[in-house]
Design a protein around this motif. Structure first.
Motif, PDB file in Angstrom:
ATOM      1  N   ILE A 232       0.839  -1.208   0.000  1.00 21.08           N
ATOM      2  CA  ILE A 232       0.000   0.000   0.000  1.00 21.08           C
ATOM      3  C   ILE A 232       0.876   1.261   0.000  1.00 21.08           C
ATOM      4  O   ILE A 232       0.587   2.233  -0.717  1.00 21.08           O
ATOM      5  N   GLY A 233       1.948   1.231   0.780  1.00 20.08           N
ATOM      6  CA  GLY A 233       2.852   2.380   0.824  1.00 20.08           C
ATOM      7  C   GLY A 233       3.498   2.651  -0.531  1.00 20.08           C
ATOM      8  O   GLY A 233       3.558   3.804  -0.985  1.00 20.08           O
ATOM      9  N   ILE A 234       3.978   1.610  -1.173  1.00 19.73           N
ATOM     10  CA  ILE A 234       4.580   1.760  -2.504  1.00 19.73           C
ATOM     11  C   ILE A 234       3.532   2.241  -3.505  1.00 19.73           C
ATOM     12  O   ILE A 234       3.787   3.117  -4.335  1.00 19.73           O
ATOM     13  N   GLY A 235       2.330   1.665  -3.412  1.00 20.39           N
ATOM     14  CA  GLY A 235       1.245   2.071  -4.302  1.00 20.39           C
ATOM     15  C   GLY A 235       0.878   3.537  -4.123  1.00 20.39           C
ATOM     16  O   GLY A 235       0.549   4.228  -5.098  1.00 20.39           O
ATOM     17  N   ARG A 236       0.946   4.020  -2.872  1.00 11.42           N
ATOM     18  CA  ARG A 236       0.638   5.439  -2.589  1.00 11.42           C
ATOM     19  C   ARG A 236       1.571   6.362  -3.369  1.00 11.42           C
ATOM     20  O   ARG A 236       1.136   7.339  -3.991  1.00 11.42           O
ATOM     21  N   MET A 237       2.843   6.037  -3.362  1.00  9.54           N
ATOM     22  CA  MET A 237       3.806   6.885  -4.063  1.00  9.54           C
ATOM     23  C   MET A 237       3.693   6.734  -5.582  1.00  9.54           C
ATOM     24  O   MET A 237       3.894   7.698  -6.326  1.00  9.54           O
TER      25      MET A 237
ATOM     26  N   LEU B 134       0.934   6.136  -7.229  1.00  4.21           N
ATOM     27  CA  LEU B 134      -0.290   6.799  -7.678  1.00  4.21           C
ATOM     28  C   LEU B 134      -0.194   8.318  -7.610  1.00  4.21           C
ATOM     29  O   LEU B 134      -0.681   9.029  -8.504  1.00  4.21           O
ATOM     30  N   TYR B 135       0.440   8.845  -6.553  1.00  2.00           N
ATOM     31  CA  TYR B 135       0.397  10.280  -6.310  1.00  2.00           C
ATOM     32  C   TYR B 135       1.777  10.943  -6.297  1.00  2.00           C
ATOM     33  O   TYR B 135       1.903  12.096  -5.894  1.00  2.00           O
ATOM     34  N   GLY B 136       2.801  10.207  -6.711  1.00  2.00           N
ATOM     35  CA  GLY B 136       4.112  10.819  -6.878  1.00  2.00           C
ATOM     36  C   GLY B 136       5.046  10.610  -5.695  1.00  2.00           C
ATOM     37  O   GLY B 136       4.618  10.442  -4.556  1.00  2.00           O
ATOM     38  N   PHE B 137       6.368  10.643  -6.021  1.00  2.65           N
ATOM     39  CA  PHE B 137       7.398  10.452  -5.004  1.00  2.65           C
ATOM     40  C   PHE B 137       7.749  11.810  -4.391  1.00  2.65           C
ATOM     41  O   PHE B 137       8.838  12.346  -4.580  1.00  2.65           O
ATOM     42  N   THR B 138       6.797  12.347  -3.657  1.00  4.03           N
ATOM     43  CA  THR B 138       6.985  13.644  -2.987  1.00  4.03           C
ATOM     44  C   THR B 138       7.277  13.420  -1.514  1.00  4.03           C
ATOM     45  O   THR B 138       7.172  12.290  -1.000  1.00  4.03           O
ATOM     46  N   SER B 139       7.607  14.498  -0.828  1.00  5.81           N
ATOM     47  CA  SER B 139       7.862  14.378   0.614  1.00  5.81           C
ATOM     48  C   SER B 139       6.599  13.910   1.350  1.00  5.81           C
ATOM     49  O   SER B 139       6.671  13.103   2.282  1.00  5.81           O
ATOM     50  N   SER B 140       5.428  14.417   0.917  1.00  6.20           N
ATOM     51  CA  SER B 140       4.167  13.990   1.536  1.00  6.20           C
ATOM     52  C   SER B 140       3.918  12.507   1.279  1.00  6.20           C
ATOM     53  O   SER B 140       3.446  11.773   2.159  1.00  6.20           O
ATOM     54  N   GLY B 141       4.240  12.080   0.061  1.00  6.84           N
ATOM     55  CA  GLY B 141       4.052  10.667  -0.278  1.00  6.84           C
ATOM     56  C   GLY B 141       4.952   9.763   0.539  1.00  6.84           C
ATOM     57  O   GLY B 141       4.536   8.681   0.974  1.00  6.84           O
ATOM     58  N   ILE B 142       6.199  10.204   0.757  1.00  9.39           N
ATOM     59  CA  ILE B 142       7.135   9.397   1.556  1.00  9.39           C
ATOM     60  C   ILE B 142       6.652   9.298   2.996  1.00  9.39           C
ATOM     61  O   ILE B 142       6.702   8.221   3.611  1.00  9.39           O
ATOM     62  N   VAL B 143       6.165  10.427   3.543  1.00  4.34           N
ATOM     63  CA  VAL B 143       5.634  10.406   4.917  1.00  4.34           C
ATOM     64  C   VAL B 143       4.440   9.461   5.009  1.00  4.34           C
ATOM     65  O   VAL B 143       4.324   8.670   5.959  1.00  4.34           O
ATOM     66  N   ALA B 144       3.531   9.536   4.038  1.00  3.88           N
ATOM     67  CA  ALA B 144       2.351   8.661   4.035  1.00  3.88           C
ATOM     68  C   ALA B 144       2.768   7.201   3.900  1.00  3.88           C
ATOM     69  O   ALA B 144       2.185   6.315   4.530  1.00  3.88           O
ATOM     70  N   CYS B 145       3.788   6.934   3.060  1.00  4.68           N
ATOM     71  CA  CYS B 145       4.291   5.563   2.887  1.00  4.68           C
ATOM     72  C   CYS B 145       4.867   5.028   4.194  1.00  4.68           C
ATOM     73  O   CYS B 145       4.559   3.906   4.603  1.00  4.68           O
ATOM     74  N   ILE B 146       5.689   5.850   4.845  1.00  7.73           N
ATOM     75  CA  ILE B 146       6.266   5.433   6.135  1.00  7.73           C
ATOM     76  C   ILE B 146       5.160   5.209   7.160  1.00  7.73           C
ATOM     77  O   ILE B 146       5.193   4.255   7.943  1.00  7.73           O
ATOM     78  N   GLY B 147       4.151   6.085   7.134  1.00  7.62           N
ATOM     79  CA  GLY B 147       3.052   5.964   8.085  1.00  7.62           C
ATOM     80  C   GLY B 147       2.308   4.645   7.957  1.00  7.62           C
ATOM     81  O   GLY B 147       2.043   3.970   8.962  1.00  7.62           O
ATOM     82  N   ILE B 148       1.976   4.230   6.728  1.00 13.02           N
ATOM     83  CA  ILE B 148       1.223   2.988   6.557  1.00 13.02           C
ATOM     84  C   ILE B 148       2.090   1.775   6.884  1.00 13.02           C
ATOM     85  O   ILE B 148       1.584   0.760   7.384  1.00 13.02           O
ATOM     86  N   ILE B 149       3.395   1.880   6.649  1.00  7.93           N
ATOM     87  CA  ILE B 149       4.290   0.773   7.032  1.00  7.93           C
ATOM     88  C   ILE B 149       4.353   0.657   8.556  1.00  7.93           C
ATOM     89  O   ILE B 149       4.366  -0.447   9.111  1.00  7.93           O
ATOM     90  N   VAL B 150       4.382   1.805   9.242  1.00  9.42           N
ATOM     91  CA  VAL B 150       4.329   1.792  10.711  1.00  9.42           C
ATOM     92  C   VAL B 150       3.031   1.142  11.188  1.00  9.42           C
ATOM     93  O   VAL B 150       3.024   0.353  12.148  1.00  9.42           O
TER      94      VAL B 150
END
Length: 367
Positions: free
Chosen positions: A91-96, A98-114
């Protein structure tokens, strides 16, 4: 926002139902789930999370709100830690993606992995599924709040929608729990009914139906691969006398004990069945005739040397007769009927010539 989050819940329920149909052969939530099942479940629920992100709500610059966290929560509760982490990573990889490898995307990716890690840890605690799914859900929403604060950096903006998201997430979690429990119970019942349909209720060995399916399947494999398939047909000598003298409960004890002996003396991949009454069979996979005779003799001696303890501490000795047939050594035709018929004839010969022995007949072909 409420409408989109409600759609999220409907999509999650649809995916859960679909997963329930796919997993009819697995009683989810049981410790017997193999590693491939866990990995496949994690991948599947990760894909579900990516699909759910197509129905999301923009709440800030490259920041979105939805209920994707419920997929690691559910899979962590019912399958375990491995699929929870796998689904979260996907899901984290898919988030980035779908919506780009931005700082917000990285934070959201880390969040779902947590979130996935939290679900994995909680899944190992001895809590009820109800408490697990709610604890995972609440802690996940705390992680989501932190990621929103980092990405949006404006508390009033976050607080303008987060309480609604939190409330729907909690209600949605309870609803998802109810649906998943229903799927869990129906699948568990399906597995139990399937096992009862192919298992002898007394000995817990394969029953006649399972034996017939097994001999058909393994005979076809032996024919295709050029392997041997041996069959032992086993009958308890003078079993009626046990029932008449000591009662049917004593007969049941003997049948259970014979079943255990057959399991102990057979190889782990052989097929042991109770075909009815006092008749048992053992399918010896990829076993030539001379080796089948050796195994049959070990079983016969094992039964003869075993002391059977009946109710009221009555000790008796039991013997068995065994007929052996092997494709293609003694049965040239790849036919289950021919193999059983030859083994039955060998068993009859063993009983006719004194019992407590292993017998086989010469090669015959079907006419």
């Amino acid at each position: 926002m409420i409408n989109v989050l409600f759609i999220n819940i409907c999509i999650i329920v649809t995916f859960l139902y679909f997963s329930g149909v796919l997993s009819k052969r697995y009683s989810i939530g049981m410790s017997s789930n193999s590693l491939p099942v866990q990995i496949n479940s994690g991948i599947l629920f990760g894909i579900y999370g990516i699909v759910l992100m197509l129905y999301t709500i923009p709440v800030g610059s490259n920041t979105y709100a939805d209920l994707r966290h419920l997929f690691p929560v559910v899979i962590g509760t019912y399958i375990g830690p491995v699929p929870a982490i796998i689904s979260a990573i996907i899901i984290g990889i898919g988030r980035m993606m779908l919506y780009g490898f931005t700082s917000s995307g990285i934070v959201a990716c880390i969040g779902i992995i947590v979130v996935g890690i939290i679900c994995a840890i909680i899944s190992r605690y001895p809590l009820s599924r109800f408490h697990k799914i709610n604890l995972m859900n609440i802690l996940s929403m705390i992680v989501i709040l932190i990621t929103l604060m980092i990405n949006i950096k404006d508390v009033p903006t976050v607080m303008s929608f987060y309480p609604i998201q939190l409330g729907i997430a909690i209600i949605g979690g309870l609803f998802v729990y109810a649906i998943t429990e229903y799927i869990y119970s129906t699948n568990k019942l399906f597995v139990q009914l399937e096992q009862r349909a192919t298992t002898d209720h007394l000995t817990q060995l394969n029953n006649l139906r399972a034996f017939e399916l097994a001999i058909k399947t393994h005979l076809a494999h032996a024919n295709e691969r050029g392997e041997n398939l041996s069959l032992l047909v086993i009958d308890i000598d003078h079993f009626k006398k046990i029932n008449d003298t000591y009662g049917h409960s004593s007969g049941d004890v003997v049948l259970k004990s014979i079943g255990k002996i057959l399991i102990d003396y057979s190889r782990s991949f052989d097929v042991v069945s109770r075909n009815g009454g006092e008749e048992f069979t053992v399918l010896l996979l990829d076993c030539p005739h001379h080796h089948a005779l050796v195994i049959a003799e070990k079983i016969r001696v094992g039964v003869q040397n075993h002391t059977f303890i009946l109710p009221d501490q009555i000790f008796v000795s039991i013997t068995i007769s065994i007929g052996v047939a092997t494709y293609p050594d003694t049965v040239a035709t790849p036919s289950g009927h021919a193999l059983v018929d030859m083994a039955d004839k060998a068993l009859y010969e063993a009983k006719r010539t004194g019992r407590n022995k292993v017998c086989t007949l010469e090669l015959q072909t079907m006419k």
